[in-house]
Design an enzyme around this catalytic site. Structure first.
Site, PDB file in Angstrom:
ATOM      1  N   GLU A   1       0.833  -1.201   0.000  1.00 39.30           N
ATOM      2  CA  GLU A   1       0.000   0.000   0.000  1.00 39.30           C
ATOM      3  C   GLU A   1       0.869   1.253   0.000  1.00 39.30           C
ATOM      4  OE1 GLU A   1      -4.213   0.107   1.790  1.00 39.30           O
ATOM      5  OE2 GLU A   1      -3.004   1.197   3.252  1.00 39.30           O
TER       6      GLU A   1
ATOM      7  N   HIS B   1       7.347 -26.606   3.190  1.00 36.33           N
ATOM      8  CA  HIS B   1       6.573 -27.711   2.622  1.00 36.33           C
ATOM      9  C   HIS B   1       5.470 -27.206   1.690  1.00 36.33           C
ATOM     10  CE1 HIS B   1       8.441 -30.896   5.075  1.00 36.33           C
ATOM     11  NE2 HIS B   1       8.597 -29.922   5.960  1.00 36.33           N
TER      12      HIS B   1
ATOM     13  N   LYS C   1     -13.841   1.348  -4.210  1.00 36.28           N
ATOM     14  CA  LYS C   1     -14.834   1.711  -3.199  1.00 36.28           C
ATOM     15  C   LYS C   1     -15.909   2.622  -3.791  1.00 36.28           C
ATOM     16  CE  LYS C   1     -13.023   3.066   0.761  1.00 36.28           C
ATOM     17  NZ  LYS C   1     -12.056   3.662   1.716  1.00 36.28           N
TER      18      LYS C   1
END
Length: 547
Positions: free
Chosen positions: A353, A384, A512
């Site tokens: 950000e 793993h 948004k």
């Protein structure tokens, strides 16, 4: 400031890169038996081994030249002095003031902000003490046992990460919960585990208008009132971290139970502020103070140490080396302690950000790469899962391996197994295994020549894969404070080199804005003119829910 690629120091690095790009770290270690000691730094509770990087003394010299040509020292000073380095929002950037342990003033527009900082901190301490001692009682006179932090982004991740990392320091009676997702499931899961009479909600929203946070907050309020019945009881069970007194009061929260923070604190840098109220309640004021102290010690190190001994500067410049010369598009965070499992996600937000930008401070587009993709997981799990790609894949992805030195609890053998993996992985990334070494190893095991020829290429490791090792003396509030501040400053340095504003986040806004329009359409409003895909998806939803 010239574009990065036009700086003389950058051009010198480009020439140097053409010479060193294929040099193997095996050779660098062979030529310098003291490399592991020389490329090592310590600051307070943190130790950094950066020897397993594809760098030489000449590389570092040229990187320091780049930092100087970018006026890094002056830019560091400007941030600490409260100059408005967030140029797109005309704001100072002073999260460092929140952990200032000296008596010196910190000014914005000739006004000392430290009295306000200390006032809010004292208010947080008084409130957290009342919860921890049991003097703050709910509407049925029960003590508080559960605290639910409702926020998103910087109002969630920092406090969540610290509380999980330092759970061994938590008050034994208190259970801390975090709600950020607006899907409903996360909040519902929490509400099913808590009791309204003994639960406190912290609503963390600077403007008290963030859609996701307020949706969750009003749902929690409705759930609470279903049991408490009277709105006057909200005052005992809801507090706010905000700057919007009127909206907080309209919600039912008493103004004296609103904890303030300021526009010179960016959300992703705000865990040191009132956004850290959940941390202080959970861990206590002494441990919160230690967290601030650790960050302050790193601030002092960053501000005062020369670049050659400066941990955030060196980590940042090595990152620049990989991103802008080796074309490394990602960087991995791998903490080897499960309590740090949220640290990669926290740094992901902090870094991406901040530096996920393509426009320079002067408004012109960059002609070079900027912020990398940040990802990771706890170390053993990562081994793993995705270490296969790191060892034998086609991508170069530098990695930070993070571990603590202190043997924990009653299981010291576990910790030694853990650390053996940290050190082994770093060595394996660096050394690799040549075809000749593989063939010799297979021959010693008695494999036939045709088997060796068939299988050996699959067991070769090219090595020369870069890593940093960060060691904490122990996982303690002070060391976590230093660790977070280390990455904050690393990210700032990279933003300076790239000439971007690391402290705005306009990329969060567009989606948004569009969501507000689409929400009204999903609720039955007239569909506006979108692209054919978006229109189709809206219609699919409406058709599915029409019956």
């Amino acid at each position: 400031m010239k574009s990065l690629t036009h700086l003389s120091s950058y051009r010198a690095l480009s020439t140097h890169f053409s010479i060193i790009k294929d040099l193997h770290m095996r050779v660098l270690f062979k030529e310098d038996e003291n490399r592991g000691f020389r490329y090592f730094l310590q600051s307070g509770d943190l130790k950094l081994d950066y020897s397993k990087n594809r760098i030489s003394d000449e590389t570092l010299k040229l990187l320091f030249d780049l930092a100087n040509e970018c006026s890094l020292k002056n830019k560091i000073k400007a941030m600490f002095e409260g100059q408005k380095i967030n140029n797109t929002e005309n704001r100072a950037v002073l999260h460092t003031a929140l952990r200032n342990k000296t008596n010196r003033s910190v000014k914005i527009d000739d006004m000392d902000i430290m009295p306000n900082v200390r006032e809010v901190l004292a208010k947080m301490q008084k409130f957290s003490d009342s919860l921890r001692t049991g003097s703050w009682l709910g509407y049925t006179n029960q003590i508080i046992t559960d605290v639910v932090n409702i926020g998103i982004g910087g109002s969630d991740l920092g406090a969540l990460m610290v509380c999980k990392a330092l759970k061994n320091y938590a008050h034994p009676r208190l259970h801390m919960h975090f709600v950020s997702n607006v899907d409903g499931t996360q909040l519902q899961d929490v509400l099913e585990r808590v009791h309204p009479a003994s639960t406190l909600f912290i609503v963390a929203s600077k403007t008290f208008s963030t859609q996701e946070t307020l949706t969750n907050a009003f749902t929690a309020r409705k759930w609470f009132l279903k049991h408490a019945l009277d709105e006057k009881h909200i005052a005992k069970h809801f507090v706010a971290v905000s700057t919007n007194k009127e909206a907080v009061k309209d919600f039912g929260i008493e103004p004296e139970n609103m904890f303030e923070f300021w526009n010179w604190v960016g959300g992703r840098y705000s865990l040191w502020s009132a956004i850290g109220l959940a941390i202080m309640i959970y861990l206590g004021k002494e441990n919160f103070s230690s967290l601030l102290e650790g960050a302050y010690l790193m601030d002092e190190h960053f501000y005062n140490e020369p670049f050659e001994k400066n941990m955030p500067v060196i980590m940042a410049l090595i990152g620049i080396w990989y991103i802008n010369f080796f074309d490394a598009g990602s960087h991995i965070i791998a903490p080897y302690d499960s309590v740090l499992r949220y640290f990669p996600k926290f740094i992901q937000q902090l870094d991406m950000e901040s530096n996920g930008k393509q426009i320079r401070k002067n408004g012109k587009k960059v002609d070079y790469d900027t912020g990398p993709i940040i990802w990771g997981d706890t170390g053993i799990n990562a081994q793993h899962a995705f270490f296969q790609l790191l060892h034998q894949g086609t991508h170069l992805s530098p990695i930070d391996l993070i571990a603590s030195l202190n043997k924990k609890g009653n299981l010291p053998d576990h910790h030694e197994i853990l650390l053996s993996n940290v050190f082994a992985q770093a060595e394996a990334f660096m050394r690799g295994k040549t075809l000749e070494e593989v063939q010799e190893e297979m021959a010693k095991k008695g494999l036939k020549e045709d088997q060796i020829q068939k299988l050996a290429p699959h067991r070769v490791f090219s090595g020369n894969r870069p890593s940093n090792i960060l060691l904490l003396d122990e996982i303690h509030p002070r060391s976590i404070g230093s660790l977070v501040a280390l990455y904050e400053h690393k990210i700032f340095v990279q933003g300076v080199i790239w000439d971007i504003n690391s402290f705005d986040q306009w990329g969060v806004e567009l989606g948004k804005e569009l969501a507000k329009t689409i929400l009204s359409e999903l609720k039955g409003g007239k569909t506006q003119e979108h692209d054919s895909s978006t229109n189709h998806l809206i219609q699919i939803y409406k058709n599915f829910n029409s019956n």
